[in-house]
Scaffold this active site. Sequence first.
Site, PDB file in Angstrom:
ATOM      1  N   GLU A  90      -8.632  28.489   1.644  1.00  0.00           N
ATOM      2  CA  GLU A  90      -9.999  28.883   2.028  1.00  0.00           C
ATOM      3  C   GLU A  90     -11.001  27.743   1.831  1.00  0.00           C
ATOM      4  O   GLU A  90     -12.021  27.682   2.511  1.00  0.00           O
ATOM      5  CB  GLU A  90     -10.432  30.137   1.250  1.00  0.00           C
ATOM      6  CG  GLU A  90     -10.719  29.960  -0.248  1.00  0.00           C
ATOM      7  CD  GLU A  90      -9.487  30.019  -1.142  1.00  0.00           C
ATOM      8  OE1 GLU A  90      -8.361  29.841  -0.638  1.00  0.00           O
ATOM      9  OE2 GLU A  90      -9.658  30.223  -2.365  1.00  0.00           O
ATOM     10  N   CYS A 143      -2.931  31.918  -4.350  1.00  0.00           N
ATOM     11  CA  CYS A 143      -2.817  31.514  -5.752  1.00  0.00           C
ATOM     12  C   CYS A 143      -2.302  32.669  -6.607  1.00  0.00           C
ATOM     13  O   CYS A 143      -1.126  32.995  -6.536  1.00  0.00           O
ATOM     14  CB  CYS A 143      -4.140  30.931  -6.253  1.00  0.00           C
ATOM     15  SG  CYS A 143      -3.862  29.783  -7.606  1.00  0.00           S
ATOM     16  N   HIS A 145      -5.384  26.803  -2.454  1.00  0.00           N
ATOM     17  CA  HIS A 145      -6.546  27.551  -1.955  1.00  0.00           C
ATOM     18  C   HIS A 145      -6.928  27.068  -0.547  1.00  0.00           C
ATOM     19  O   HIS A 145      -7.824  26.237  -0.409  1.00  0.00           O
ATOM     20  CB  HIS A 145      -7.738  27.358  -2.896  1.00  0.00           C
ATOM     21  CG  HIS A 145      -7.570  28.033  -4.206  1.00  0.00           C
ATOM     22  ND1 HIS A 145      -8.057  29.290  -4.472  1.00  0.00           N
ATOM     23  CD2 HIS A 145      -6.943  27.632  -5.330  1.00  0.00           C
ATOM     24  CE1 HIS A 145      -7.740  29.634  -5.701  1.00  0.00           C
ATOM     25  NE2 HIS A 145      -7.067  28.641  -6.246  1.00  0.00           N
TER      26      HIS A 145
HETATM   27  N1  GLN Z   1      -4.257  32.534 -13.079  1.00  0.00           N
HETATM   28  C1  GLN Z   1      -3.338  31.851 -12.231  1.00  0.00           C
HETATM   29  C2  GLN Z   1      -3.001  30.457 -12.748  1.00  0.00           C
HETATM   30  O1  GLN Z   1      -3.693  29.922 -13.568  1.00  0.00           O
HETATM   31  C3  GLN Z   1      -3.864  31.786 -10.811  1.00  0.00           C
HETATM   32  C4  GLN Z   1      -5.105  30.969 -10.660  1.00  0.00           C
HETATM   33  C5  GLN Z   1      -5.843  31.203  -9.366  1.00  0.00           C
HETATM   34  O2  GLN Z   1      -5.646  32.213  -8.688  1.00  0.00           O
HETATM   35  N2  GLN Z   1      -6.698  30.273  -8.999  1.00  0.00           N
HETATM   36  O3  GLN Z   1      -2.026  29.877 -12.343  1.00  0.00           O
END
Ligand code: GLN
Length: 565
Positions: A518, A390, A516
Amino acid sequence: MARPKNVKHIFVTGGVISSLGKGILSASLGMLLKSRGLRVAIQKYDPYINVDPGTMSPYQHGEVYVTDDGAETDLDLGHYERFLDESTSQSSNLTMGRVYKSVIDKERRGEYLGATVQVVPHVIDEIKDRMAELAKNGNLDVLITEIGGTIGDIESLPFLEAMRQMKLEMGDRNMLNIHLTFVPYIKAASELKTKPTQHSVKMLLETGIQPDILVCRSEKPLSREIKNKVGHFCNVNDLDVIGLNDCDTIYDVPLLLLKEKLDLRVLKKLGLKKYKEPNLEYWREFCNKIKFPEEGEVTIGICGKYTEYPDAYKSILEAFIHAGASNNVKVNIKLLRAEDAEINTFNLSKELEGVSGILVAPGFGDRGIEGKINFIRYAREKNVPFFGICLGMQCATIEFARNVCGLQDANSTEFNKRTRFPVIDLMEHQKKVKEKGGTMRLGSYPCIIKEGSMAHAVYQKFLINERHRHRFEFNNTYRNSFEESGLIFSGTSPNGELVEIIELKDHRWFVGVQFHPELKSRVQKVHPLFHGFVAAAKAYVQGGRQMELPVEQPSFMPVENEAGE
Ligand code: GLN
Protein backbone atom coordinates in the site's frame (compact mmCIF):
# COMPACT_ATOMS: atom_id res chain seq x y z
CA MET A 1 25.19 26.28 7.61
CA ALA A 2 25.36 27.46 4.01
CA ARG A 3 22.01 27.33 2.25
CA PRO A 4 21.82 26.66 -1.48
CA LYS A 5 20.74 29.99 -2.92
CA ASN A 6 18.78 28.73 -5.89
CA VAL A 7 16.29 26.60 -3.95
CA LYS A 8 13.06 28.42 -3.18
CA HIS A 9 11.29 27.60 0.07
CA ILE A 10 7.54 27.43 0.67
CA PHE A 11 6.24 26.97 4.20
CA VAL A 12 2.70 25.75 4.74
CA THR A 13 1.14 26.55 8.11
CA GLY A 14 -2.37 25.93 9.39
CA GLY A 15 -4.79 28.09 11.35
CA VAL A 16 -8.13 27.99 13.19
CA ILE A 17 -8.55 24.20 13.47
CA SER A 18 -6.64 21.04 12.65
CA SER A 19 -7.55 18.56 9.89
CA LEU A 20 -8.03 21.25 7.23
CA GLY A 21 -5.72 19.35 4.90
CA LYS A 22 -2.27 20.97 5.04
CA GLY A 23 -0.82 17.69 3.81
CA ILE A 24 -3.11 17.53 0.79
CA LEU A 25 -2.51 21.24 0.08
CA SER A 26 1.28 20.74 0.18
CA ALA A 27 1.06 17.60 -1.96
CA SER A 28 -1.26 19.27 -4.48
CA LEU A 29 0.86 22.39 -4.81
CA GLY A 30 3.96 20.22 -5.20
CA MET A 31 2.26 18.22 -7.94
CA LEU A 32 1.19 21.39 -9.79
CA LEU A 33 4.68 22.89 -9.64
CA LYS A 34 6.23 19.61 -10.79
CA SER A 35 3.82 19.42 -13.70
CA ARG A 36 5.08 22.86 -14.71
CA GLY A 37 8.57 21.45 -15.00
CA LEU A 38 10.04 22.34 -11.60
CA ARG A 39 11.97 19.92 -9.41
CA VAL A 40 10.05 19.73 -6.13
CA ALA A 41 10.39 18.00 -2.76
CA ILE A 42 8.10 18.17 0.27
CA GLN A 43 8.97 17.70 3.92
CA LYS A 44 6.96 17.60 7.15
CA TYR A 45 7.89 19.12 10.52
CA ASP A 46 6.06 17.70 13.52
CA PRO A 47 6.06 19.48 16.88
CA TYR A 48 5.86 16.42 19.18
CA ILE A 49 8.73 15.05 21.28
CA ASN A 50 8.73 11.47 19.94
CA VAL A 51 11.79 10.98 17.75
CA ASP A 52 9.45 9.52 15.15
CA PRO A 53 5.83 8.27 15.13
CA GLY A 54 6.97 4.62 15.07
CA THR A 55 6.38 4.25 18.80
CA MET A 56 2.90 5.82 18.80
CA SER A 57 -0.40 3.98 18.76
CA PRO A 58 -2.30 4.22 15.46
CA TYR A 59 -5.15 5.66 17.56
CA GLN A 60 -2.90 8.64 18.35
CA HIS A 61 -1.31 9.17 15.03
CA GLY A 62 -2.90 7.07 12.30
CA GLU A 63 -0.75 4.99 10.03
CA VAL A 64 3.03 5.03 10.27
CA TYR A 65 4.35 5.63 6.76
CA VAL A 66 7.63 3.86 5.96
CA THR A 67 10.06 5.25 3.38
CA ASP A 68 12.40 3.28 1.09
CA ASP A 69 15.34 4.07 3.34
CA GLY A 70 13.48 2.73 6.38
CA ALA A 71 12.25 5.85 8.19
CA GLU A 72 9.03 5.55 10.20
CA THR A 73 7.23 8.77 9.38
CA ASP A 74 4.05 10.81 9.38
CA LEU A 75 1.22 9.68 7.13
CA ASP A 76 1.32 12.98 5.21
CA LEU A 77 4.46 11.69 3.50
CA GLY A 78 2.20 9.11 1.89
CA HIS A 79 0.17 11.94 0.33
CA TYR A 80 3.36 13.57 -0.93
CA GLU A 81 4.44 10.36 -2.65
CA ARG A 82 1.01 9.57 -4.05
CA PHE A 83 0.55 13.05 -5.53
CA LEU A 84 4.09 13.96 -6.48
CA ASP A 85 5.31 10.54 -7.63
CA GLU A 86 8.64 11.14 -5.88
CA SER A 87 9.99 9.03 -3.04
CA THR A 88 10.52 10.64 0.34
CA SER A 89 13.31 9.70 2.73
CA GLN A 90 14.66 9.86 6.27
CA SER A 91 15.25 13.62 5.90
CA SER A 92 11.66 14.33 4.79
CA ASN A 93 10.19 14.19 8.30
CA LEU A 94 11.60 16.07 11.29
CA THR A 95 10.11 15.99 14.76
CA MET A 96 10.85 18.35 17.64
CA GLY A 97 12.03 15.27 19.53
CA ARG A 98 14.71 14.69 16.90
CA VAL A 99 15.77 18.34 17.10
CA TYR A 100 16.13 18.26 20.89
CA LYS A 101 17.90 14.90 20.77
CA SER A 102 20.46 16.25 18.36
CA VAL A 103 21.02 19.43 20.46
CA ILE A 104 21.38 17.43 23.68
CA ASP A 105 23.76 14.94 22.01
CA LYS A 106 25.88 17.87 20.80
CA GLU A 107 25.90 19.37 24.28
CA ARG A 108 27.16 16.08 25.72
CA ARG A 109 29.87 15.88 23.08
CA GLY A 110 31.01 19.34 24.17
CA GLU A 111 30.15 21.03 20.90
CA TYR A 112 28.73 24.08 22.71
CA LEU A 113 31.45 24.07 25.37
CA GLY A 114 31.23 27.16 27.56
CA ALA A 115 27.73 28.18 26.40
CA THR A 116 24.35 28.00 28.10
CA VAL A 117 22.38 25.86 25.64
CA GLN A 118 19.02 27.53 24.93
CA VAL A 119 16.01 27.38 22.65
CA VAL A 120 17.26 30.62 21.08
CA PRO A 121 19.72 30.33 19.41
CA HIS A 122 20.69 26.63 19.69
CA VAL A 123 17.39 24.84 19.06
CA ILE A 124 16.37 27.37 16.40
CA ASP A 125 19.74 27.05 14.62
CA GLU A 126 19.39 23.27 14.65
CA ILE A 127 15.96 23.57 12.99
CA LYS A 128 17.31 25.99 10.38
CA ASP A 129 20.17 23.62 9.55
CA ARG A 130 17.70 20.74 9.15
CA MET A 131 15.37 22.85 7.03
CA ALA A 132 18.13 23.33 4.52
CA GLU A 133 19.19 19.66 4.48
CA LEU A 134 16.93 18.43 1.68
CA ALA A 135 17.60 21.60 -0.30
CA LYS A 136 21.31 20.90 -0.02
CA ASN A 137 21.19 17.24 -1.02
CA GLY A 138 18.53 17.14 -3.66
CA ASN A 139 18.51 18.53 -7.16
CA LEU A 140 15.75 20.93 -6.37
CA ASP A 141 14.06 24.12 -7.48
CA VAL A 142 11.40 24.25 -4.77
CA LEU A 143 11.24 22.77 -1.28
CA ILE A 144 7.84 22.77 0.42
CA THR A 145 7.83 22.43 4.21
CA GLU A 146 4.60 21.59 5.99
CA ILE A 147 4.56 22.64 9.66
CA GLY A 148 2.40 20.31 11.74
CA GLY A 149 -0.07 21.62 14.30
CA THR A 150 -2.16 24.79 14.34
CA ILE A 151 -1.01 28.39 14.82
CA GLY A 152 -1.38 29.19 18.51
CA ASP A 153 0.02 25.85 19.71
CA ILE A 154 2.86 26.41 22.18
CA GLU A 155 4.85 23.47 20.90
CA SER A 156 5.33 24.60 17.31
CA LEU A 157 6.70 28.05 18.24
CA PRO A 158 10.37 27.13 17.64
CA PHE A 159 9.50 26.05 14.06
CA LEU A 160 7.79 29.39 13.44
CA GLU A 161 10.71 31.35 14.87
CA ALA A 162 13.11 29.43 12.61
CA MET A 163 10.84 30.22 9.68
CA ARG A 164 10.76 33.94 10.58
CA GLN A 165 14.55 34.10 10.76
CA MET A 166 14.95 32.24 7.48
CA LYS A 167 12.60 34.61 5.71
CA LEU A 168 14.58 37.57 6.98
CA GLU A 169 17.83 35.97 5.83
CA MET A 170 16.58 34.74 2.45
CA GLY A 171 14.23 37.55 1.44
CA ASP A 172 10.65 37.50 0.18
CA ARG A 173 11.67 36.38 -3.32
CA ASN A 174 13.12 33.15 -1.96
CA MET A 175 10.66 32.15 0.69
CA LEU A 176 6.89 32.15 1.00
CA ASN A 177 4.42 31.37 3.72
CA ILE A 178 1.13 29.86 2.66
CA HIS A 179 -1.34 29.86 5.51
CA LEU A 180 -4.28 27.46 5.34
CA THR A 181 -7.29 28.67 7.30
CA PHE A 182 -10.95 27.95 7.73
CA VAL A 183 -13.91 30.09 6.66
CA PRO A 184 -16.95 28.51 8.31
CA TYR A 185 -20.42 28.66 6.79
CA ILE A 186 -23.00 29.63 9.39
CA LYS A 187 -26.31 28.14 8.36
CA ALA A 188 -28.51 30.38 10.53
CA ALA A 189 -27.04 33.48 8.85
CA SER A 190 -26.53 31.82 5.43
CA GLU A 191 -23.08 33.39 5.49
CA LEU A 192 -19.40 32.53 5.30
CA LYS A 193 -17.58 34.06 8.27
CA THR A 194 -14.05 35.44 7.96
CA LYS A 195 -13.35 36.36 11.58
CA PRO A 196 -11.58 33.08 12.55
CA THR A 197 -9.23 33.60 9.60
CA GLN A 198 -8.52 37.17 10.67
CA HIS A 199 -7.72 35.98 14.21
CA SER A 200 -5.47 33.23 12.99
CA VAL A 201 -3.51 35.65 10.80
CA LYS A 202 -3.20 38.01 13.81
CA MET A 203 -1.66 35.17 15.78
CA LEU A 204 0.75 34.45 12.98
CA LEU A 205 1.68 38.14 12.90
CA GLU A 206 2.47 37.94 16.63
CA THR A 207 5.23 35.50 15.77
CA GLY A 208 6.56 37.99 13.23
CA ILE A 209 5.27 36.26 10.11
CA GLN A 210 3.10 37.97 7.50
CA PRO A 211 1.49 35.28 5.34
CA ASP A 212 2.03 35.74 1.60
CA ILE A 213 -0.86 33.59 0.43
CA LEU A 214 -4.01 32.53 2.28
CA VAL A 215 -5.77 29.35 1.28
CA CYS A 216 -9.26 29.37 2.76
CA ARG A 217 -10.94 26.05 3.29
CA SER A 218 -14.72 26.33 3.29
CA GLU A 219 -17.87 24.35 2.75
CA LYS A 220 -18.97 26.70 -0.06
CA PRO A 221 -17.02 28.58 -2.74
CA LEU A 222 -15.61 31.97 -1.67
CA SER A 223 -17.14 34.93 -3.50
CA ARG A 224 -14.99 37.79 -4.83
CA GLU A 225 -16.38 39.97 -1.97
CA ILE A 226 -15.31 37.50 0.69
CA LYS A 227 -11.86 37.23 -0.88
CA ASN A 228 -11.56 41.03 -0.89
CA LYS A 229 -12.60 41.19 2.72
CA VAL A 230 -10.13 38.52 3.82
CA GLY A 231 -7.35 40.18 1.82
CA HIS A 232 -8.19 43.61 3.23
CA PHE A 233 -8.17 42.57 6.88
CA CYS A 234 -5.24 40.19 6.59
CA ASN A 235 -2.96 42.49 4.64
CA VAL A 236 -2.83 40.17 1.63
CA ASN A 237 -3.48 40.97 -2.04
CA ASP A 238 -6.96 39.59 -2.83
CA LEU A 239 -5.44 37.65 -5.74
CA ASP A 240 -3.52 35.76 -3.08
CA VAL A 241 -6.66 34.68 -1.27
CA ILE A 242 -7.31 31.24 -2.66
CA GLY A 243 -10.60 29.41 -2.14
CA LEU A 244 -10.52 25.73 -1.31
CA ASN A 245 -14.03 24.42 -0.94
CA ASP A 246 -14.82 20.82 -0.01
CA CYS A 247 -14.26 18.35 -2.86
CA ASP A 248 -15.70 14.93 -3.70
CA THR A 249 -12.23 13.41 -3.52
CA ILE A 250 -8.85 14.67 -2.30
CA TYR A 251 -7.57 14.04 -5.84
CA ASP A 252 -9.72 16.95 -7.04
CA VAL A 253 -7.75 19.40 -4.89
CA PRO A 254 -4.87 20.04 -7.37
CA LEU A 255 -7.42 20.74 -10.12
CA LEU A 256 -9.30 23.16 -7.90
CA LEU A 257 -6.09 24.95 -6.92
CA LEU A 258 -5.09 25.14 -10.58
CA LYS A 259 -8.39 26.85 -11.30
CA GLU A 260 -7.74 29.25 -8.44
CA LYS A 261 -4.26 29.91 -9.95
CA LEU A 262 -2.38 29.09 -6.74
CA ASP A 263 0.61 27.77 -8.70
CA LEU A 264 0.82 30.92 -10.83
CA ARG A 265 0.74 33.17 -7.75
CA VAL A 266 3.52 31.11 -6.19
CA LEU A 267 5.68 31.28 -9.35
CA LYS A 268 5.17 35.03 -9.60
CA LYS A 269 6.04 35.71 -5.98
CA LEU A 270 9.14 33.54 -6.11
CA GLY A 271 10.28 35.11 -9.36
CA LEU A 272 10.20 31.76 -11.18
CA LYS A 273 9.56 32.72 -14.77
CA LYS A 274 10.48 29.68 -16.81
CA TYR A 275 7.71 27.16 -16.70
CA LYS A 276 5.51 25.17 -19.04
CA GLU A 277 1.75 24.70 -19.13
CA PRO A 278 0.84 21.69 -16.99
CA ASN A 279 -0.59 18.68 -18.74
CA LEU A 280 -2.99 17.14 -16.25
CA GLU A 281 -5.04 15.05 -18.68
CA TYR A 282 -4.16 11.76 -16.98
CA TRP A 283 -5.02 13.29 -13.57
CA ARG A 284 -8.40 14.44 -14.84
CA GLU A 285 -9.05 11.01 -16.33
CA PHE A 286 -8.12 9.45 -13.00
CA CYS A 287 -10.54 11.74 -11.05
CA ASN A 288 -13.28 10.97 -13.55
CA LYS A 289 -12.75 7.26 -13.07
CA ILE A 290 -13.03 7.69 -9.29
CA LYS A 291 -16.25 9.66 -9.55
CA PHE A 292 -17.92 8.03 -12.52
CA PRO A 293 -16.70 4.43 -12.82
CA GLU A 294 -18.36 2.61 -15.70
CA GLU A 295 -18.09 -1.01 -14.65
CA GLY A 296 -20.10 -1.23 -11.45
CA GLU A 297 -18.92 -1.59 -7.90
CA VAL A 298 -17.24 -4.01 -5.53
CA THR A 299 -17.22 -4.10 -1.75
CA ILE A 300 -13.99 -4.95 0.02
CA GLY A 301 -14.01 -5.94 3.68
CA ILE A 302 -10.98 -4.66 5.58
CA CYS A 303 -10.48 -6.61 8.76
CA GLY A 304 -8.38 -4.96 11.45
CA LYS A 305 -8.39 -3.82 15.03
CA TYR A 306 -8.35 -0.04 14.54
CA THR A 307 -11.53 0.05 12.48
CA GLU A 308 -12.99 2.98 14.51
CA TYR A 309 -10.13 5.10 13.22
CA PRO A 310 -9.67 4.68 9.44
CA ASP A 311 -6.56 6.92 9.38
CA ALA A 312 -4.77 3.86 10.78
CA TYR A 313 -5.23 2.33 7.30
CA LYS A 314 -4.72 5.49 5.25
CA SER A 315 -2.45 4.11 2.51
CA ILE A 316 -4.57 0.95 2.12
CA LEU A 317 -7.70 3.07 1.63
CA GLU A 318 -5.92 5.28 -0.92
CA ALA A 319 -4.51 2.26 -2.76
CA PHE A 320 -8.09 0.99 -3.16
CA ILE A 321 -9.12 4.33 -4.66
CA HIS A 322 -6.28 3.97 -7.19
CA ALA A 323 -7.19 0.36 -7.95
CA GLY A 324 -10.87 1.26 -8.29
CA ALA A 325 -9.97 3.81 -10.95
CA SER A 326 -7.66 1.42 -12.77
CA ASN A 327 -10.40 -1.24 -12.80
CA ASN A 328 -13.10 1.29 -13.65
CA VAL A 329 -15.19 0.26 -10.63
CA LYS A 330 -16.29 1.95 -7.44
CA VAL A 331 -14.65 0.32 -4.44
CA ASN A 332 -16.83 0.41 -1.33
CA ILE A 333 -15.01 -0.30 1.90
CA LYS A 334 -16.59 -2.19 4.77
CA LEU A 335 -14.46 -2.05 7.92
CA LEU A 336 -14.66 -5.33 9.81
CA ARG A 337 -13.75 -5.27 13.50
CA ALA A 338 -11.59 -8.34 14.06
CA GLU A 339 -12.65 -8.87 17.67
CA ASP A 340 -16.32 -9.16 16.68
CA ALA A 341 -15.54 -12.35 14.80
CA GLU A 342 -14.19 -13.97 17.98
CA ILE A 343 -17.62 -14.38 19.51
CA ASN A 344 -19.35 -17.74 18.87
CA THR A 345 -22.62 -16.16 17.82
CA PHE A 346 -20.97 -13.97 15.17
CA ASN A 347 -22.47 -14.79 11.79
CA LEU A 348 -19.60 -14.58 9.29
CA SER A 349 -21.65 -15.18 6.14
CA LYS A 350 -24.20 -12.56 7.19
CA GLU A 351 -21.48 -10.03 7.97
CA LEU A 352 -19.79 -10.74 4.64
CA GLU A 353 -22.94 -10.60 2.53
CA GLY A 354 -22.16 -8.52 -0.55
CA VAL A 355 -18.41 -8.48 0.24
CA SER A 356 -16.40 -9.62 -2.76
CA GLY A 357 -12.89 -9.44 -1.32
CA ILE A 358 -11.41 -9.65 2.18
CA LEU A 359 -8.23 -7.85 3.20
CA VAL A 360 -6.63 -8.58 6.55
CA ALA A 361 -4.66 -5.54 7.66
CA PRO A 362 -1.24 -5.11 9.25
CA GLY A 363 -0.95 -4.75 13.02
CA PHE A 364 0.77 -5.64 16.26
CA GLY A 365 -0.23 -7.56 19.38
CA ASP A 366 -2.77 -10.31 19.95
CA ARG A 367 -6.03 -8.32 20.12
CA GLY A 368 -8.41 -9.59 17.43
CA ILE A 369 -6.06 -12.26 16.04
CA GLU A 370 -8.53 -15.14 16.39
CA GLY A 371 -11.19 -13.04 14.64
CA LYS A 372 -8.82 -12.36 11.75
CA ILE A 373 -8.12 -16.08 11.48
CA ASN A 374 -11.88 -16.76 11.31
CA PHE A 375 -12.28 -14.27 8.44
CA ILE A 376 -9.36 -15.86 6.60
CA ARG A 377 -10.78 -19.36 7.01
CA TYR A 378 -14.03 -18.13 5.48
CA ALA A 379 -12.20 -16.56 2.51
CA ARG A 380 -10.15 -19.71 1.93
CA GLU A 381 -13.02 -22.16 2.21
CA LYS A 382 -15.57 -20.10 0.27
CA ASN A 383 -13.12 -19.10 -2.47
CA VAL A 384 -13.56 -15.36 -1.79
CA PRO A 385 -10.62 -13.21 -3.00
CA PHE A 386 -8.23 -12.70 -0.08
CA PHE A 387 -5.35 -10.32 0.45
CA GLY A 388 -3.23 -10.41 3.63
CA ILE A 389 -0.77 -7.65 4.40
CA CYS A 390 2.09 -8.23 6.85
CA LEU A 391 0.22 -9.40 9.97
CA GLY A 392 -2.56 -10.43 7.56
CA MET A 393 -0.12 -12.76 5.78
CA GLN A 394 1.10 -14.13 9.12
CA CYS A 395 -2.49 -14.84 10.21
CA ALA A 396 -3.15 -16.61 6.88
CA THR A 397 -0.15 -18.85 7.61
CA ILE A 398 -1.48 -19.65 11.09
CA GLU A 399 -4.92 -20.43 9.65
CA PHE A 400 -3.42 -22.73 7.04
CA ALA A 401 -1.28 -24.48 9.67
CA ARG A 402 -4.24 -25.11 11.94
CA ASN A 403 -7.02 -25.93 9.51
CA VAL A 404 -5.24 -27.46 6.51
CA CYS A 405 -2.10 -29.02 8.02
CA GLY A 406 -3.84 -30.04 11.25
CA LEU A 407 -1.28 -28.30 13.49
CA GLN A 408 -3.71 -27.45 16.24
CA ASP A 409 -2.80 -24.34 18.27
CA ALA A 410 -0.22 -23.26 15.68
CA ASN A 411 0.59 -19.63 16.30
CA SER A 412 3.08 -16.80 16.03
CA THR A 413 5.45 -16.44 18.96
CA GLU A 414 4.32 -12.80 19.03
CA PHE A 415 1.02 -14.02 20.50
CA ASN A 416 2.01 -17.24 22.23
CA LYS A 417 5.66 -17.70 23.12
CA ARG A 418 5.16 -21.32 24.09
CA THR A 419 3.11 -22.53 21.11
CA ARG A 420 3.95 -26.09 20.02
CA PHE A 421 3.94 -24.99 16.37
CA PRO A 422 5.61 -21.57 16.02
CA VAL A 423 4.86 -21.16 12.30
CA ILE A 424 5.63 -17.43 12.56
CA ASP A 425 8.66 -16.58 14.67
CA LEU A 426 10.93 -13.68 15.54
CA MET A 427 13.52 -13.05 12.82
CA GLU A 428 17.01 -14.17 13.76
CA HIS A 429 18.50 -10.66 13.81
CA GLN A 430 15.60 -9.41 15.95
CA LYS A 431 16.41 -11.78 18.80
CA LYS A 432 19.06 -9.50 20.31
CA VAL A 433 17.08 -6.28 19.79
CA LYS A 434 16.04 -4.58 23.04
CA GLU A 435 15.19 -0.99 22.06
CA LYS A 436 11.84 -0.23 20.44
CA GLY A 437 12.33 2.88 18.25
CA GLY A 438 13.35 2.22 14.64
CA THR A 439 14.57 -1.32 15.30
CA MET A 440 12.19 -3.40 13.15
CA ARG A 441 13.06 -4.70 9.70
CA LEU A 442 12.33 -1.41 7.97
CA GLY A 443 12.41 -0.04 4.45
CA SER A 444 12.78 -1.40 0.95
CA TYR A 445 14.08 -4.93 0.27
CA PRO A 446 14.26 -6.93 -2.95
CA CYS A 447 12.08 -9.98 -3.47
CA ILE A 448 12.35 -12.70 -6.12
CA ILE A 449 9.11 -13.94 -7.65
CA LYS A 450 8.34 -17.48 -8.74
CA GLU A 451 7.43 -18.10 -12.35
CA GLY A 452 3.84 -19.16 -12.98
CA SER A 453 2.59 -17.81 -9.67
CA MET A 454 -0.29 -15.42 -9.09
CA ALA A 455 2.28 -12.89 -7.86
CA HIS A 456 4.09 -13.13 -11.19
CA ALA A 457 0.85 -12.77 -13.14
CA VAL A 458 0.14 -9.61 -11.19
CA TYR A 459 3.59 -7.99 -11.18
CA GLN A 460 4.70 -9.30 -14.57
CA LYS A 461 8.30 -9.44 -13.36
CA PHE A 462 10.72 -11.55 -11.36
CA LEU A 463 12.36 -8.91 -9.20
CA ILE A 464 10.43 -6.43 -7.10
CA ASN A 465 11.29 -4.04 -4.28
CA GLU A 466 8.80 -3.50 -1.49
CA ARG A 467 8.81 -1.77 1.89
CA HIS A 468 8.77 -3.62 5.20
CA ARG A 469 7.95 -2.98 8.84
CA HIS A 470 7.97 -6.10 11.01
CA ARG A 471 9.92 -8.26 13.46
CA PHE A 472 8.40 -11.69 12.76
CA GLU A 473 8.66 -13.98 9.72
CA PHE A 474 7.55 -17.33 8.38
CA ASN A 475 9.40 -20.15 10.19
CA ASN A 476 11.28 -22.14 7.54
CA THR A 477 11.00 -25.38 9.54
CA TYR A 478 7.51 -25.68 8.06
CA ARG A 479 8.32 -24.77 4.47
CA ASN A 480 8.40 -28.24 2.87
CA SER A 481 5.39 -29.69 4.63
CA PHE A 482 3.26 -26.60 3.93
CA GLU A 483 4.26 -26.70 0.28
CA GLU A 484 3.13 -30.31 0.09
CA SER A 485 -0.22 -29.25 1.54
CA GLY A 486 -0.80 -26.64 -1.19
CA LEU A 487 0.75 -23.40 0.06
CA ILE A 488 2.88 -21.68 -2.58
CA PHE A 489 5.88 -19.62 -1.53
CA SER A 490 5.80 -17.32 -4.50
CA GLY A 491 8.14 -14.59 -3.27
CA THR A 492 11.30 -14.83 -1.18
CA SER A 493 14.32 -12.69 -0.33
CA PRO A 494 17.05 -13.16 -3.00
CA ASN A 495 18.94 -15.67 -0.79
CA GLY A 496 15.71 -17.65 -0.40
CA GLU A 497 15.80 -17.33 3.40
CA LEU A 498 12.83 -15.07 4.06
CA VAL A 499 9.31 -15.81 2.83
CA GLU A 500 7.83 -12.60 1.43
CA ILE A 501 4.74 -13.82 -0.50
CA ILE A 502 2.45 -16.80 0.02
CA GLU A 503 -0.50 -17.93 -2.06
CA LEU A 504 -2.87 -20.85 -2.38
CA LYS A 505 -2.94 -23.31 -5.25
CA ASP A 506 -6.64 -23.91 -5.76
CA HIS A 507 -8.08 -20.54 -4.99
CA ARG A 508 -9.27 -17.74 -7.26
CA TRP A 509 -7.08 -15.10 -5.53
CA PHE A 510 -5.43 -15.76 -2.18
CA VAL A 511 -2.24 -13.76 -1.64
CA GLY A 512 -0.42 -12.84 1.56
CA VAL A 513 2.57 -10.51 1.58
CA GLN A 514 5.05 -9.84 4.35
CA PHE A 515 5.65 -6.32 3.04
CA HIS A 516 3.44 -3.23 2.71
CA PRO A 517 2.46 -2.76 -0.95
CA GLU A 518 0.00 0.00 0.00
CA LEU A 519 2.94 2.35 0.63
CA LYS A 520 3.94 2.29 -3.02
CA SER A 521 0.60 2.79 -4.74
CA ARG A 522 0.45 6.16 -6.51
CA VAL A 523 -1.93 7.91 -8.83
CA GLN A 524 0.62 7.49 -11.59
CA LYS A 525 1.57 3.92 -10.60
CA VAL A 526 -1.36 1.97 -9.25
CA HIS A 527 0.05 -0.93 -7.25
CA PRO A 528 -0.20 -4.19 -9.23
CA LEU A 529 -1.33 -6.22 -6.19
CA PHE A 530 -4.19 -3.83 -5.39
CA HIS A 531 -5.09 -3.68 -9.07
CA GLY A 532 -5.09 -7.49 -9.26
CA PHE A 533 -7.07 -7.93 -6.04
CA VAL A 534 -9.80 -5.50 -7.13
CA ALA A 535 -9.85 -7.19 -10.56
CA ALA A 536 -10.43 -10.51 -8.78
CA ALA A 537 -13.18 -9.00 -6.62
CA LYS A 538 -14.79 -7.58 -9.75
CA ALA A 539 -14.67 -10.99 -11.46
CA TYR A 540 -16.16 -12.53 -8.31
CA VAL A 541 -19.09 -10.07 -8.32
CA GLN A 542 -19.68 -10.66 -11.99
CA GLY A 543 -19.89 -14.37 -11.27
CA GLY A 544 -16.86 -15.54 -13.27
CA ARG A 545 -15.24 -18.58 -11.69
CA GLN A 546 -11.74 -17.81 -12.85
CA MET A 547 -10.26 -14.41 -13.46
CA GLU A 548 -8.29 -13.94 -16.60
CA LEU A 549 -4.51 -14.00 -16.34
CA PRO A 550 -2.37 -12.04 -16.71
CA VAL A 551 -4.21 -9.12 -15.17
CA GLU A 552 -4.53 -6.33 -17.64
CA GLN A 553 -2.62 -3.21 -16.63
CA PRO A 554 -4.54 0.07 -16.51
CA SER A 555 -4.01 2.31 -19.51
CA PHE A 556 -2.78 5.31 -17.52
CA MET A 557 -0.24 3.29 -15.54
CA PRO A 558 3.28 3.94 -16.87
CA VAL A 559 5.38 0.79 -17.23
CA GLU A 560 7.73 0.30 -14.29
CA ASN A 561 11.33 -0.71 -14.73
CA GLU A 562 12.69 -4.06 -13.60
CA ALA A 563 13.89 -2.68 -10.28
CA GLY A 564 10.30 -1.83 -9.46
CA GLU A 565 10.97 1.89 -9.10
N1 GLN B 1 3.37 -7.73 14.26
C1 GLN B 1 3.91 -8.34 13.10
C2 GLN B 1 5.44 -8.31 13.09
O1 GLN B 1 6.04 -7.56 13.80
C3 GLN B 1 3.35 -7.71 11.84
C4 GLN B 1 3.73 -6.28 11.66
C5 GLN B 1 2.89 -5.54 10.65
O2 GLN B 1 1.79 -5.96 10.30
N2 GLN B 1 3.39 -4.43 10.16
O3 GLN B 1 6.06 -9.04 12.36
